[in-house]
Design an enzyme around this catalytic site. Structure first.
Site, PDB file in Angstrom:
ATOM      1  N   GLY A 242      27.441  42.536  30.125  1.00  0.00           N
ATOM      2  CA  GLY A 242      28.203  41.301  30.108  1.00  0.00           C
ATOM      3  C   GLY A 242      29.625  41.529  29.640  1.00  0.00           C
ATOM      4  N   GLY A 247      29.057  40.901  24.212  1.00  0.00           N
ATOM      5  CA  GLY A 247      28.563  42.114  23.572  1.00  0.00           C
ATOM      6  C   GLY A 247      28.860  42.169  22.090  1.00  0.00           C
ATOM      7  N   GLU A 264      26.762  47.437  27.904  1.00  0.00           N
ATOM      8  CA  GLU A 264      27.629  47.750  29.038  1.00  0.00           C
ATOM      9  C   GLU A 264      28.540  46.546  29.228  1.00  0.00           C
ATOM     10  OE1 GLU A 264      27.814  50.580  30.207  1.00  0.00           O
ATOM     11  OE2 GLU A 264      25.894  51.542  29.788  1.00  0.00           O
ATOM     12  N   CYS A 298      31.876  46.044  37.236  1.00  0.00           N
ATOM     13  CA  CYS A 298      32.421  46.489  35.956  1.00  0.00           C
ATOM     14  C   CYS A 298      33.264  47.747  36.145  1.00  0.00           C
ATOM     15  CB  CYS A 298      31.308  46.726  34.942  1.00  0.00           C
ATOM     16  SG  CYS A 298      29.964  47.737  35.549  1.00  0.00           S
TER      17      CYS A 298
END
Length: 512
Positions: A242, A247, A264, A298
């Site tokens: 996310g 995080g 991540e 990402c």
């Protein structure tokens, strides 16, 4: 798509979003998610979410299943994962289409994501016979020291919308061969693919007479389900994908209970284009990295740091390439760019374009929200290119959209690397150069500070064989290949004394 397509994957008009395997739970307290496709905003199906009480029931079943699953030899757990991979192969085309319909990525990327699941199953099968520890020589006579790895228990997997199924598989298949059981909370934006995967896995468990609770699904809000997972001391590991703020919160909550976490998070990925670059390689890599999945990876390329001698040539080539992009339904394989996930993503794109202009960026190309007969929803945008400097606030952030920032550097490669590393995120990075010295500096301790560093390939499209993850505000976690499996297990050091004496370490004497 007709109902036959959805029925083949077990997707109904109304679906439960809570499962322990064979059992699907529908609670009176559940809320309903109405799922529409970003392609045309048409309703696909509805999902009844998992309440907090439902989560507790699922967790209890997972704990019971762990007592059985962890006793099964790892190679036999690998055999179950092998069968899951075979089932995924049977459903690859339908699953790939569902990924595209629900998330909006190109159909080729949809198929590729399912293939990634299949590949990680194959990887995990081999891994099931390679959960190695190490034996060490003791300083004491007739002693042996070794280390080994034990299952953690419950692994919670919180995945994001942009990879509805692949990132789940990175975690779940490794955790499974390690002897763990999983509770999966997918993004509420893409729950249907999760339901389809859960039903496919359930077939394998039933065929092998395995208990419910090995692979569990909880679709629900962060308040009802996500926060409960973070705070739950019986969930030994949380793997979360996310944003950086999400995080940071997860780390704070889990740290208070001394749990384990794999994060991540955000990426602000850059490609350095040296004056020694081969542009025949660099230009397509930049374009795919920037516009693939409509910039919602990402590992998407956000920044291109270009030597001043190459700057104008690279910019001209990129504009030419962007003008040739075909934007439209991702179900058409001729199109390069599909829609953003939803109206919120479009708003974020528009706001970032506005901020880049206000902060002094020069819009080179694109940046519009698209409309007309060719576009069946309001989620399509034209990928854009900006001239910027790296210190602009908007450039320092990750915008999950197809916005590419071009940054000029002068002098040697160290200057480019300094610009490259001058962001808070540290996921993926790349350099294009034919100069061996430049590439080696980039890969050295004074080079890229990212978890992934590539030479003459782009930032996007990692293979499952390598550990995936980043540094700094990307979180520091590792998933998928290499020795990432160790994150899903407890490490234990063992000493065995097979002598008739009790010598102490460091030569200490203790006589009683």
């Amino acid at each position: 798509m007709d109902s036959t397509f959805y029925n083949a994957l077990g997707i109904q008009k109304e679906n439960s979003g809570c499962s322990t395997g064979q059992k699907w739970i529908t609670s009176k307290k559940s809320k309903v998610l109405n799922i529409t496709s970003p392609i045309d905003e048409k309703h696909i199906a509805s999902v009844q979410t998992c309440s907090h009480d439902d989560y507790i029931e699922v967790k209890k079943q997972a704990l019971r299943a762990f007592e059985v699953w962890c006793t099964i030899p790892a190679p036999k757990r690998g055999e179950i994962v092998r069968q899951i991979g075979l089932k995924l192969r049977e459903h690859k085309e339908d699953l790939g289409k569902l990924v595209t319909l629900e998330m909006g990525k190109s159909i080729q990327e949809g198929y590729g994501e399912v293939q990634e699941m299949i590949d990680i199953c194959d990887f995990a099968v081999g891994l099931s016979r390679q959960l190695y520890g190490f034996t060490m020589h003791s300083e004491r006579p007739e002693h042996r020291i070794y280390d080994q790895y034990q299952p953690i228990g419950i692994v919670g997997i919180i995945s994001a919308f942009n990879f509805p199924v692949a990132v789940y598989a990175w975690n779940a298949m490794l955790a499974a061969v390690c002897g763990d059981v999983c509770i999966w909370k997918p993004s509420s934006k893409v729950p249907l693919t999760a339901i389809a995967i859960q039903k496919i896995i359930a077939e394998v468990l039933k065929e092998n007479n395995l208990p419910e609770g090995i692979f569990n699904l909880v679709i629900g809000s962060g308040r009802d389900v996500g926060e409960a997972m973070l705070q739950d001391e019986e969930v030994g590991l949380i793997s979360i994908t996310g944003s950086t703020p999400v995080g940071r919160h997860a780390n704070e909550v889990i740290a208070r209970r001394f749990g384990k976490i794999i994060c991540e998070l955000g990426g602000n990925n850059a490609i350095i284009v040296s004056k020694h670059a081969d542009l025949r390689l660099a230009i397509p890599a930049i374009v795919f990295g920037a516009v693939g999945t409509a910039g919602q990876r990402c590992t998407s390329t956000r920044r291109v740091i270009i030597h001043e001698d190459m700057y104008d040539t690279v910019k001209k080539s990129l504009v030419k390439a962007y003008k040739s992009l075909k934007i439209g339904s991702p179900l058409d394989e001729n199109n390069h760019v599909g829609p953003l996930i939803d109206a919120g993503a479009v708003s974020m794109f528009k706001d970032a374009v506005k901020q880049a202009k206000e902060q002094g960026g020069n819009l080179v190309y694109g940046g519009q929200v698209l409309s007309g007969k060719a576009f069946k929803s309001k989620n399509y945008v034209r990928p854009c290119i900006f001239d910027v400097t790296n210190d602009m606030p908007i450039v320092q952030e990750e915008t999950f959209a197809p916005i590419l920032y071009l940054i000029k550097y002068s002098g040697d490669i160290e200057n480019a690397i300094k610009i490259h590393n001058d962001v808070r995120q540290g996921l993926s990075s790349a350099i294009f150069t034919q100069d061996v010295r430049e590439s080696e500096i980039f890969l050295s301790y004074r080079g890229s500070d990212c978890g992934i560093a590539n030479v003459n390939i782009g930032t996007s499209g990692a293979e499952i064989g390598g550990a995936f993850g980043g540094e700094k505000e990307t979180g520091g976690g590792r998933e998928s290949g290499s020795d990432a499996w160790k994150g899903y297990m407890r490490r234990q050091t063992n000493t065995i004394n097979w002598s008739k004496e009790l010598p102490l370490a460091q030569g200490i004497k203790f006589n009683i």
